[in-house]
Enzyme design. Structure first.
Site, short mmCIF file in Angstrom:
data_model
loop_
_atom_site.label_atom_id
_atom_site.label_comp_id
_atom_site.label_asym_id
_atom_site.label_seq_id
_atom_site.Cartn_x
_atom_site.Cartn_y
_atom_site.Cartn_z
N ASN A 1 49.10 27.02 36.08
CA ASN A 1 48.53 28.71 35.33
C ASN A 1 49.62 28.60 33.84
OD1 ASN A 1 49.96 28.86 37.50
ND2 ASN A 1 50.42 30.81 36.57
N GLN B 1 43.05 28.21 38.15
CA GLN B 1 42.89 27.94 36.64
C GLN B 1 41.97 26.15 36.19
OE1 GLN B 1 44.11 29.24 34.39
NE2 GLN B 1 45.65 30.63 36.03
N SER C 1 39.19 31.72 42.06
CA SER C 1 38.99 33.31 41.96
C SER C 1 38.03 33.41 40.54
CB SER C 1 40.34 33.54 41.36
OG SER C 1 40.71 35.23 40.75
N CYS D 1 49.64 37.42 35.32
CA CYS D 1 50.59 37.50 37.20
C CYS D 1 51.58 37.83 38.08
CB CYS D 1 50.19 35.84 38.22
SG CYS D 1 48.33 35.75 37.79
N1 PLP Z 1 47.12 30.94 41.40
C1 PLP Z 1 46.93 30.34 39.82
C2 PLP Z 1 46.86 29.35 39.83
C3 PLP Z 1 46.53 31.48 39.36
O1 PLP Z 1 46.43 31.68 37.94
C4 PLP Z 1 45.88 32.88 39.73
C5 PLP Z 1 45.98 33.97 38.67
O2 PLP Z 1 46.69 34.08 37.48
C6 PLP Z 1 46.03 33.26 40.97
C7 PLP Z 1 46.81 32.05 41.57
C8 PLP Z 1 45.36 34.28 41.71
O3 PLP Z 1 43.77 34.38 41.53
P1 PLP Z 1 44.10 36.77 41.22
O4 PLP Z 1 44.39 37.32 40.49
O5 PLP Z 1 42.08 36.28 41.38
O6 PLP Z 1 44.40 37.29 42.89
#
Ligand code: PLP
Length: 380
Positions: free
Chosen positions: A149, A177, A197, A323
């Site tokens: 990400n 991503q 997601s 995040c």
């Molecule tokens: N995994 C990755 C690689 C992410 O980039 C993100 C959020 O940016 C997530 C998990 C978490 O997803 P969510 O925002 O739907 O909880």
């Protein structure tokens, strides 16, 4: 304003909003209710599950709807590790999203697990040889993200999953991503679990899904009324699932074309930034990277200051992962790639959705160069 922070989140698409609207209003039923209103919601949920399953190339029964990528990762890591009697060892990488890293940390802190973090190179790629060496007879689960990400590097997931399978070890990948940009066929990838997601795809925040292969035992993380075949309790987010399915339909129809256009625009943008912004360096892998993302370090600046200057010029971007918002720490991803802390603090990530054109992006490069020059000159 040009929004170049799609890796953090994107707007809900109009078609998606229209698809979900009825399930928030007239068709508001609880899928577990035995009357017409509930049955209509149950049918919508089943249809949405079928769409997600066909996108991922799996059975509908292998799709668990969750509240997003974070919950999907938690369920995959904790759920598979705690249900598998094989041992108490997990293999992952230091550049995973916090949802994976913190789930692994929880297992080590409270459930006696050990974790091996397979190092990555400066390009963010996991070396399959080092990955294979980390696997042990007591390894319960391996988890490596499909695309990062922050720096966008794509991992050789099919190769890594095959190495895990040679030793009978289940393999999870965080594809949050990658969704919308790379094909996510779980058979081609050879993975046993995969997280997505909705809000990275044009669905609202708060909906996601985990694919878990049917034969893989899974311990639930959220306990209650036994929805989602006992794997994730809680009244289902029907409108969210319908929205995710609508976003999947739209994005999978256009995935190849979007990826091709994204790559072309990205390469031109990267070339322009490297040419125009003093000292700029692209982070991540030069070619094995997401089509619509580019991150740089700008030596002699501060990433946060560059962001502010860019925002003054109408460009919204990010200093890394939203995040981990609120944290002042240098990016754990760039540190794992071997960047010194002061250089890691100069990072800026640009990521965009398919509606951003090559021309929009081309117009941003001079603003980036200008912002970088301004911050460097002020010594911020
Ligand atoms: N995994 C990755 C690689 C992410 O980039 C993100 C959020 O940016 C997530 C998990 C978490 O997803 P969510 O925002 O739907 O909880």
């Amino acid at each position: 304003m040009i929004y170049l922070d799609a890796a953090a989140t994107s707007a809900v698409r109009r078609e998606v909003l229209e698809a979900m609207w009825p399930y928030l209003t007239g068709d508001f039923g609880n899928p577990s209710s035995h009357h017409a209103v509930g049955e209509s919601a149950a049918r919508a949920l089943a249809d949405a599950r079928a769409v997600v399953a066909s996108w991922l190339g799996c059975r509908a029964s292998e799709v668990v709807f969750t509240s997003g990528g974070t919950e999907a990762d938690n369920l995959a890591i904790k759920g598979v590790a705690l249900a598998t009697p094989r041992g108490r060892h997990i293999v992952t990488t230091p550049i995973e999203h916090e949802a994976v890293l913190a789930s692994v940390e929880y297992l080590t802190r409270l459930h006696g697990f050990e974790a091996t973090m397979v190092p990555v190179g400066e390009d963010g790629r996991v070396d399959p040889g080092a990955f294979a060496e980390a696997l042990r007879p007591d390894t319960t689960l391996a988890s490596v993200m499909l695309a990062n990400n922050e720096v966008g590097t794509i991992q050789p997931v099919a190769e890594l999953a095959a190495l895990a399978h040679e030793r009978g070890i289940p393999f999870h990948t965080d594809a949050v991503q990658a969704a919308g940009w790379l094909p996510l066929d779980v058979k081609a990838l050879g993975v046993d679990a995969l997280s997505v997601s909705g809000h990275k795809l044009g669905a609202p925040k708060g909906i996601g899904a985990l694919f878990v292969r049917g034969r893989i035992p899974l311990e639930p993380v959220v306990h209650g009324g036994g929805q989602e075949r006992g794997r994730r309790s809680g009244t289902e987010n029907v409108a969210g699932a319908v929205a995710l399915a609508a976003a999947v339909r739209l994005s999978s129809a256009a995935q190849e074309a979007n990826a091709a256009a994204g790559r072309e625009a990205r390469d031109a943008f990267v070339a322009a930034v490297l040419r125009e912004a003093p000292g700029a360096r692209l982070t991540g892998h030069p070619s094995e990277r997401l089509p619509a993302s580019a991150s740089f370090v700008f030596p002699g600046t501060n990433g946060e200051a560059v962001l502010l200057e860019l925002e003054r010029r109408g460009v919204v971007s990010s200093s890394g992962s939203a995040c981990a918002a609120g944290s002042e720490d240098a990016s754990h991803v760039l540190l794992a790639l071997g960047y010194p802390e002061d250089l890691a603090r100069t990072a800026v990530r640009f990521s965009w959705s398919p509606d951003v054109s090559a021309a929009d992006l081309a117009a941003v490069a001079p603003a980036v160069a200008d912002a970088v020059r301004e911050v460097a000159a002020l010594g911020r």
